[in-house]
Design a protein around this motif. Structure first.
Motif, mmCIF file in Angstrom:
data_model
loop_
_atom_site.group_PDB
_atom_site.id
_atom_site.type_symbol
_atom_site.label_atom_id
_atom_site.label_comp_id
_atom_site.label_asym_id
_atom_site.label_seq_id
_atom_site.Cartn_x
_atom_site.Cartn_y
_atom_site.Cartn_z
ATOM 1 N N CYS A 30 0.837 -1.198 0.000
ATOM 2 C CA CYS A 30 0.000 0.000 0.000
ATOM 3 C C CYS A 30 0.876 1.254 0.000
ATOM 4 N N GLY A 31 0.641 2.156 -0.954
ATOM 5 C CA GLY A 31 1.397 3.395 -0.994
ATOM 6 C C GLY A 31 1.242 4.065 -2.347
ATOM 7 N N ASP A 32 1.895 5.222 -2.478
ATOM 8 C CA ASP A 32 1.860 5.973 -3.732
ATOM 9 C C ASP A 32 2.867 5.350 -4.692
ATOM 10 N N SER A 33 2.403 4.948 -5.859
ATOM 11 C CA SER A 33 3.318 4.203 -6.732
ATOM 12 C C SER A 33 4.477 5.066 -7.234
ATOM 13 N N GLY A 312 -5.254 -2.229 -7.661
ATOM 14 C CA GLY A 312 -6.707 -2.281 -7.405
ATOM 15 C C GLY A 312 -7.108 -3.555 -6.694
ATOM 16 N N SER A 313 -8.002 -4.310 -7.328
ATOM 17 C CA SER A 313 -8.540 -5.523 -6.693
ATOM 18 C C SER A 313 -7.592 -6.715 -6.796
ATOM 19 N N GLY A 314 -6.453 -6.539 -7.467
ATOM 20 C CA GLY A 314 -5.454 -7.618 -7.508
ATOM 21 C C GLY A 314 -5.482 -8.474 -8.768
ATOM 22 N N SER A 315 -6.209 -8.043 -9.806
ATOM 23 C CA SER A 315 -6.361 -8.883 -11.017
ATOM 24 C C SER A 315 -5.001 -9.287 -11.614
ATOM 25 N N THR A 316 -4.055 -8.338 -11.683
ATOM 26 C CA THR A 316 -2.750 -8.655 -12.279
ATOM 27 C C THR A 316 -2.021 -9.712 -11.450
ATOM 28 N N ALA A 317 -2.107 -9.570 -10.126
ATOM 29 C CA ALA A 317 -1.423 -10.537 -9.261
ATOM 30 C C ALA A 317 -2.038 -11.924 -9.425
ATOM 31 N N VAL A 318 -3.358 -11.980 -9.553
ATOM 32 C CA VAL A 318 -4.033 -13.269 -9.751
ATOM 33 C C VAL A 318 -3.540 -13.910 -11.049
ATOM 34 N N ALA A 319 -3.487 -13.100 -12.125
ATOM 35 C CA ALA A 319 -3.046 -13.633 -13.427
ATOM 36 C C ALA A 319 -1.589 -14.105 -13.344
ATOM 37 N N ILE A 328 4.161 -8.251 -8.180
ATOM 38 C CA ILE A 328 4.339 -7.114 -7.263
ATOM 39 C C ILE A 328 3.215 -6.142 -7.596
ATOM 40 N N GLY A 329 2.480 -5.706 -6.587
ATOM 41 C CA GLY A 329 1.371 -4.781 -6.851
ATOM 42 C C GLY A 329 1.375 -3.638 -5.849
ATOM 43 N N PHE A 330 1.125 -2.419 -6.364
ATOM 44 C CA PHE A 330 1.025 -1.245 -5.489
ATOM 45 C C PHE A 330 -0.364 -0.640 -5.618
ATOM 46 N N ASP A 331 -0.881 -0.121 -4.540
ATOM 47 C CA ASP A 331 -2.108 0.691 -4.628
ATOM 48 C C ASP A 331 -2.146 1.655 -3.450
ATOM 49 N N ILE A 332 -2.686 2.825 -3.716
ATOM 50 C CA ILE A 332 -2.726 3.875 -2.703
ATOM 51 C C ILE A 332 -3.812 3.599 -1.657
ATOM 52 N N SER A 333 -4.750 2.729 -2.001
ATOM 53 C CA SER A 333 -5.862 2.455 -1.079
ATOM 54 C C SER A 333 -5.595 1.203 -0.242
ATOM 55 N N GLN A 334 -5.641 1.378 1.070
ATOM 56 C CA GLN A 334 -5.436 0.227 1.961
ATOM 57 C C GLN A 334 -6.556 -0.797 1.780
ATOM 58 N N GLU A 335 -7.768 -0.280 1.557
ATOM 59 C CA GLU A 335 -8.911 -1.193 1.402
ATOM 60 C C GLU A 335 -8.713 -2.109 0.182
ATOM 61 N N TYR A 336 -8.280 -1.531 -0.947
ATOM 62 C CA TYR A 336 -8.082 -2.353 -2.147
ATOM 63 C C TYR A 336 -6.923 -3.327 -1.943
ATOM 64 N N CYS A 337 -5.864 -2.853 -1.270
ATOM 65 C CA CYS A 337 -4.711 -3.747 -1.024
ATOM 66 C C CYS A 337 -5.159 -4.939 -0.173
#
Ligand SMILES: C[S@@+](CC[C@H](N)C(=O)[O-])C[C@H]1O[C@@H](n2cnc3c(N)ncnc32)[C@H](O)[C@@H]1O
Length: 363
Positions: A30-33, A312-319, A328-337
């Motif tokens: 979680c953080g600013d990419s 976001g919801s993690g689609s890339t990580a799932v794929a 490796i995934g970054f997102d600014i929203s803790q909820e989405y992470c």
């Protein structure tokens, strides 16, 4: 029924090929990419695939990019991220950006193309393709004076001509039902009729399954779809993962589900797939795992590193996980992470159960 053997490797992080100084490894952070990308060593990532927030389209949970007042400011904000992407990608790597458009005063702003022009002009990258995602189920809207938008571009950039490329892997027909481009043979789908009979479905469900099967076989013969897979309750494994949520419901309700494969023997710059939704997902704008998987298979090898700076919801990580790449995934929203993390953990858990089940069956 034999099931696909899931490699043990899918369940453990890869220890090979880890570039020096790369601290993120199968992580959602979680953080600013813009800041997080600076922690990644130059020339260390194999593929960046992402969908940044679209211009003035949505208020995301954590704020971030997309709420700029002027189109130019939005493109400048994207370019800060894109420059970092170019720095961290290997010379053999690729960057894929999916950017959506926006109407202002009834006129399209052409945001995706403004971004792509800025990227090529300012960062010296090569734009290999503009791959069009054709949505089979766009948001239904009734416009009187314009057509419903049903496509989005995925821009494929590279920084050198050394980029990895595995064309045969792109939109590959499955082993189960495939055509040779000249139409399907007489036997297409035949085995499914006998599996329907063997199944524990009710007579009514069997009848529905046979009708649906006949329909899709006709579509294959007419060349409308390249192939398909059928899953029958009690015969085939349950689909795993949130993206398959709709299919799970169909399996429960109807006793079967049919997955159409819109393959493309010519390897054209088009991917046709539905917009998908995830049960209990707090994220308003997800892209299909299937599209990401196609790019991953086209541009990387097993064990390569895939980064999404707007996970976001993690689609890339799932794929990436499903295709046995490091994510490796970054997102600014803790909820989405948190949601993305939970989604991946759920898939890992189901895979391990599945694997254990298979081993027990083999014994
Ligand atoms: C279009 S969504 C990505 C959706 C994702 N592809 C999926 O399938 O779920 C863009 C994401 O970027 C995030 N975001 C916006 N600004 C950001 C920033 N500066 N750093 C990191 N994430 C940011 C938003 O929170 C949002 O989840």
């Amino acid at each position: 029924m034999p099931r696909k053997k899931i490699s043990e490797q899918a369940l453990v992080p890869y220890a090979v090929n880890r570039p020096a100084g790369l601290s993120f490894w199968n992580d959602i952070v979680c953080g600013d990419s813009e800041e997080l990308l600076q922690k990644i060593p130059a020339n260390s990532i194999d593929l960046i695939i992402t969908s940044p927030p679209y211009f003035q389209q949505r208020e995301y949970d954590g704020g971030g990019i997309g709420n700029e007042k002027r189109a130019e400011d939005y493109v400048s904000a994207l370019m800060k991220i894109f420059r970092e992407c170019v720095r961290v990608i290997k010379p053999t790597g690729s960057i894929v950006f999916n950017v959506g458009d926006k109407y202002e005063d009834s006129s399209l702003l052409l945001m995706p193309y403004r971004f792509a022009i800025a990227a090529t002009e300012q960062c010296g990258v090569i734009l290999v393709n503009n791959v069009t995602w054709v949505k089979t189920n766009p948001t239904p809207r009734q416009f009187k004076r314009r057509l419903v938008s049903s496509t989005e571009p995925f821009f494929h950039f590279v920084k050198s001509q050394e980029y990895k490329y595995y064309l045969d892997e792109f939109l590959k027909p499955t082993e189960e039902v495939k055509t040779n481009g000249n139409g399907a043979g007489e036997n297409v789908g035949k085995k499914y009729f006998s599996l329907i009979e063997q199944s524990q479905l009710t007579p009514k469900q069997k009848e529905m399954a046979r009708d649906a099967l006949e329909e899709v076989i006709e579509e294959v013969r007419n060349g409308e779809v390249q192939g398909f897979r059928m899953k029958i309750r009690g015969i085939h494994s349950e689909p795993f993962g949130g993206q398959d949520g709709g299919r799970k419901i169909q399996l429960d309700k109807n006793g079967f589900t049919i997955i159409r494969i819109y393959g493309n023997p010519l390897k054209k710059d088009v991917i046709t797939t539905p917009v998908e939704s995830l049960k209990n997902c707090p994220h308003p704008a997800i892209y299909p795992v299937q599209i990401v998987e196609e790019f991953i298979k086209l541009l990387t090898q097993r064990g390569d590193i895939v980064l999404d700076p707007f996970i976001g919801s993690g689609s890339t990580a799932v794929a990436a996980f499903k295709t046995e790449r490091v994510y490796i995934g970054f997102d600014i929203s803790q909820e989405y992470c948190d949601f993305a993390q939970k989604r991946i953990s759920g898939i890992k858990h189901q895979l391990s159960l599945w694997e254990r089940n298979n081993e027990a069956k083999a014994d």
